[in-house]
Design a protein around this motif. Structure first.
Motif, mmCIF file in Angstrom:
data_model
loop_
_atom_site.group_PDB
_atom_site.id
_atom_site.type_symbol
_atom_site.label_atom_id
_atom_site.label_comp_id
_atom_site.label_asym_id
_atom_site.label_seq_id
_atom_site.Cartn_x
_atom_site.Cartn_y
_atom_site.Cartn_z
ATOM 1 N N THR A 125 18.999 -114.173 -56.242
ATOM 2 C CA THR A 125 19.800 -112.960 -56.084
ATOM 3 C C THR A 125 19.152 -111.776 -56.790
ATOM 4 O OG1 THR A 125 21.848 -114.218 -55.858
ATOM 5 C CG2 THR A 125 22.060 -111.928 -56.549
ATOM 6 N N THR A 126 19.211 -110.616 -56.126
ATOM 7 C CA THR A 126 18.707 -109.354 -56.677
ATOM 8 C C THR A 126 19.830 -108.329 -56.615
ATOM 9 O OG1 THR A 126 17.957 -108.506 -54.543
ATOM 10 C CG2 THR A 126 16.412 -109.916 -55.767
ATOM 11 N N PRO A 127 19.649 -107.148 -57.196
ATOM 12 C CA PRO A 127 20.715 -106.144 -57.117
ATOM 13 C C PRO A 127 21.138 -105.778 -55.698
ATOM 14 C CG PRO A 127 19.207 -105.546 -58.861
ATOM 15 C CD PRO A 127 18.590 -106.727 -58.148
ATOM 16 N N HIS A 128 20.241 -105.935 -54.728
ATOM 17 C CA HIS A 128 20.623 -105.550 -53.366
ATOM 18 C C HIS A 128 20.956 -106.732 -52.465
ATOM 19 C CE1 HIS A 128 16.684 -106.768 -51.636
ATOM 20 N NE2 HIS A 128 17.302 -106.677 -50.478
ATOM 21 N N HIS A 129 20.631 -107.968 -52.858
ATOM 22 C CA HIS A 129 20.710 -109.083 -51.899
ATOM 23 C C HIS A 129 21.154 -110.374 -52.569
ATOM 24 C CE1 HIS A 129 18.393 -112.171 -49.261
ATOM 25 N NE2 HIS A 129 19.592 -111.953 -48.740
ATOM 26 N N GLN A 130 22.198 -110.966 -52.013
ATOM 27 C CA GLN A 130 22.642 -112.300 -52.399
ATOM 28 C C GLN A 130 22.397 -113.236 -51.219
ATOM 29 O OE1 GLN A 130 26.742 -113.134 -54.054
ATOM 30 N NE2 GLN A 130 26.925 -114.255 -52.117
ATOM 31 N N PRO A 131 21.390 -114.097 -51.280
ATOM 32 C CA PRO A 131 21.151 -115.036 -50.184
ATOM 33 C C PRO A 131 22.165 -116.169 -50.209
ATOM 34 C CG PRO A 131 19.627 -115.484 -51.968
ATOM 35 C CD PRO A 131 20.431 -114.279 -52.388
ATOM 36 N N CYS A 132 22.294 -116.835 -49.084
ATOM 37 C CA CYS A 132 23.144 -118.019 -49.023
ATOM 38 C C CYS A 132 22.628 -118.908 -47.896
ATOM 39 C CB CYS A 132 24.604 -117.645 -48.788
ATOM 40 S SG CYS A 132 25.717 -119.083 -48.812
ATOM 41 N N PRO A 133 21.687 -119.784 -48.174
ATOM 42 C CA PRO A 133 21.130 -120.656 -47.134
ATOM 43 C C PRO A 133 22.229 -121.432 -46.422
ATOM 44 C CG PRO A 133 19.834 -120.799 -49.140
ATOM 45 C CD PRO A 133 21.059 -120.013 -49.490
ATOM 46 N N ILE A 157 25.979 -100.465 -48.474
ATOM 47 C CA ILE A 157 25.064 -99.330 -48.319
ATOM 48 C C ILE A 157 23.808 -99.493 -49.170
ATOM 49 C CG2 ILE A 157 24.793 -96.836 -48.545
ATOM 50 C CD1 ILE A 157 27.790 -96.561 -47.995
ATOM 51 N N CYS A 158 23.968 -99.528 -50.487
ATOM 52 C CA CYS A 158 22.829 -99.693 -51.380
ATOM 53 C C CYS A 158 23.346 -100.105 -52.749
ATOM 54 C CB CYS A 158 22.014 -98.403 -51.486
ATOM 55 S SG CYS A 158 22.864 -97.034 -52.321
ATOM 56 N N PRO A 159 22.501 -100.731 -53.551
ATOM 57 C CA PRO A 159 22.916 -101.056 -54.913
ATOM 58 C C PRO A 159 22.975 -99.797 -55.774
ATOM 59 C CG PRO A 159 20.625 -101.654 -54.580
ATOM 60 C CD PRO A 159 21.147 -101.200 -53.248
ATOM 61 N N GLY A 160 23.869 -99.815 -56.763
ATOM 62 C CA GLY A 160 24.011 -98.695 -57.678
ATOM 63 C C GLY A 160 23.894 -99.144 -59.116
ATOM 64 N N ARG A 161 24.523 -98.394 -59.990
ATOM 65 C CA ARG A 161 24.357 -98.637 -61.424
ATOM 66 C C ARG A 161 24.855 -100.009 -61.838
ATOM 67 N NH1 ARG A 161 27.828 -96.947 -65.849
ATOM 68 N NH2 ARG A 161 29.085 -95.785 -64.340
ATOM 69 N N PHE A 162 26.041 -100.402 -61.392
ATOM 70 C CA PHE A 162 26.587 -101.690 -61.812
ATOM 71 C C PHE A 162 25.788 -102.853 -61.234
ATOM 72 C CE2 PHE A 162 30.509 -99.081 -62.364
ATOM 73 C CZ PHE A 162 30.625 -99.260 -63.730
ATOM 74 N N GLU A 163 25.301 -102.704 -60.011
ATOM 75 C CA GLU A 163 24.486 -103.757 -59.418
ATOM 76 C C GLU A 163 23.175 -103.919 -60.188
ATOM 77 O OE1 GLU A 163 27.611 -102.726 -56.882
ATOM 78 O OE2 GLU A 163 26.060 -101.355 -57.583
ATOM 79 N N GLY A 183 22.611 -107.384 -61.757
ATOM 80 C CA GLY A 183 21.602 -108.148 -61.048
ATOM 81 C C GLY A 183 22.063 -108.792 -59.760
ATOM 82 N N TYR A 184 23.180 -108.351 -59.203
ATOM 83 C CA TYR A 184 23.645 -108.874 -57.922
ATOM 84 C C TYR A 184 24.351 -107.773 -57.147
ATOM 85 C CZ TYR A 184 28.063 -109.449 -60.512
ATOM 86 O OH TYR A 184 29.169 -109.246 -61.297
ATOM 87 N N PRO A 185 24.454 -107.900 -55.817
ATOM 88 C CA PRO A 185 25.059 -106.839 -55.006
ATOM 89 C C PRO A 185 26.573 -106.853 -55.059
ATOM 90 C CG PRO A 185 24.388 -108.647 -53.605
ATOM 91 C CD PRO A 185 23.906 -108.988 -54.994
ATOM 92 N N CYS A 186 27.137 -105.698 -54.701
ATOM 93 C CA CYS A 186 28.592 -105.569 -54.549
ATOM 94 C C CYS A 186 29.316 -105.944 -55.834
ATOM 95 C CB CYS A 186 29.064 -106.428 -53.381
ATOM 96 S SG CYS A 186 30.702 -105.985 -52.774
ATOM 97 N N ALA A 187 29.025 -105.229 -56.900
ATOM 98 C CA ALA A 187 29.628 -105.485 -58.206
ATOM 99 C C ALA A 187 30.800 -104.533 -58.434
ATOM 100 C CB ALA A 187 28.574 -105.313 -59.299
ATOM 101 N N TRP A 224 20.091 -100.492 -47.616
ATOM 102 C CA TRP A 224 18.964 -99.912 -48.348
ATOM 103 C C TRP A 224 18.794 -100.727 -49.607
ATOM 104 C CZ3 TRP A 224 15.078 -96.850 -47.442
ATOM 105 C CH2 TRP A 224 14.485 -96.070 -48.433
ATOM 106 N N ALA A 225 17.577 -101.153 -49.896
ATOM 107 C CA ALA A 225 17.352 -102.094 -50.990
ATOM 108 C C ALA A 225 17.210 -101.424 -52.353
ATOM 109 C CB ALA A 225 16.108 -102.943 -50.702
ATOM 110 N N ARG A 226 16.903 -100.133 -52.383
ATOM 111 C CA ARG A 226 16.631 -99.472 -53.651
ATOM 112 C C ARG A 226 17.923 -99.084 -54.370
ATOM 113 N NH1 ARG A 226 11.911 -95.297 -51.524
ATOM 114 N NH2 ARG A 226 10.623 -96.902 -50.495
ATOM 115 N N VAL A 227 17.879 -99.154 -55.675
ATOM 116 C CA VAL A 227 19.027 -98.743 -56.492
ATOM 117 C C VAL A 227 19.140 -97.226 -56.453
ATOM 118 C CG1 VAL A 227 19.947 -98.648 -58.842
ATOM 119 C CG2 VAL A 227 18.858 -100.754 -58.000
ATOM 120 N N GLU A 228 20.359 -96.749 -56.183
ATOM 121 C CA GLU A 228 20.619 -95.314 -56.133
ATOM 122 C C GLU A 228 21.857 -94.983 -56.965
ATOM 123 O OE1 GLU A 228 18.646 -93.258 -54.564
ATOM 124 O OE2 GLU A 228 17.628 -94.406 -52.988
#
Length: 228
Positions: free
Chosen positions: A62-70, A79-85, A89-93, A129-133
């Protein structure tokens, strides 16, 4: 997501959006609506669904923008990761994550085929968008639609959504991205496009008296688009 984001939509704005002309259409939808405040206050930043018996969550990949789930069949695109993500270290925080946890309870109860679990760990969660904004870092809260629709970015998103049967896009930039993938044959999943799950965006649902009712309306829209 961190910071104040613009990406909510009204049903009328979304309904007017065909796959062609995505940039112009999504820009009009964004201009016609209030923004989404994905930053959430620190006091609201603790209920994002972490305490649901998820001993192995977040997953190591898992990264700030992406949580995989095989093996997952359903995913969410924000939309994109922000400060809390970035901090966690994970998306949608934070508050957005708290609302995601709430709608998953309802979606699982109402449509267990498409939403087989009430736990966020059982879904792919990513961003258009993968970049933190966020303003203190990048002087903005969201990417432009032109950036989201760049070929390299769409290829990245297509890879993260590969194999899914159903995708829920949350926010105008997410709508534009998944519709572009669908139009180019890069995403075979059925898609549902709804407003962002930040509290600011959810508060824009005017035909409801409180958050619980607004989130139920949000779930109504998702399930209707999937024909449930």
């Amino acid at each position: 997501m961190g910071g104040r984001k613009r990406g909510a939509h009204t049903p009328s704005a979304q309904a007017a959006c065909p796959a062609p002309g995505l940039i112009a259409c999504a820009t009009a939808a964004a201009a016609a609506t209030d923004g989404v405040d994905g930053g959430s206050s620190p006091t609201a930043a603790t209920g994002d669904g972490r305490a649901h018996g998820l001993a192995q969550w977040p997953m190591p990949q898992t990264t700030p923008h992406h949580q995989p789930c095989p093996g997952a069949r359903t995913g969410f695109v924000f939309i994109c990761p922000g400060r809390f993500e970035a901090q966690r270290g994970y998306p949608c925080a934070a508050g957005t994550g708290a609302n995601l946890a709430r709608v998953l309870l309802q979606l699982h109860q109402r449509d267990p085929l498409r939403f087989p679990s009430p736990q966020r760990a059982d879904y792919v969660i990513t961003n258009a968008w993968a970049r933190v904004e966020y303003p203190a870092l990048t002087r903005r809260s969201v990417p432009t639609l032109e950036e989201v629709l760049e070929a390299a970015n769409l290829q990245r998103l297509a890879h993260e959504l590969a194999g899914l049967h159903w995708v829920v896009a949350c926010g105008v930039q997410a709508h534009a991205a998944v519709r572009a993938l669908h139009a180019h044959g890069l995403l075979r999943a059925a898609i549902a496009c709804e407003r962002h799950l930040s509290q600011r965006s959810i508060n824009g649902i005017r035909d409801a008296a409180d958050t619980a009712t607004r989130l139920a309306r949000w779930c109504d829209g998702v399930l209707a688009q999937f024909g449930a």
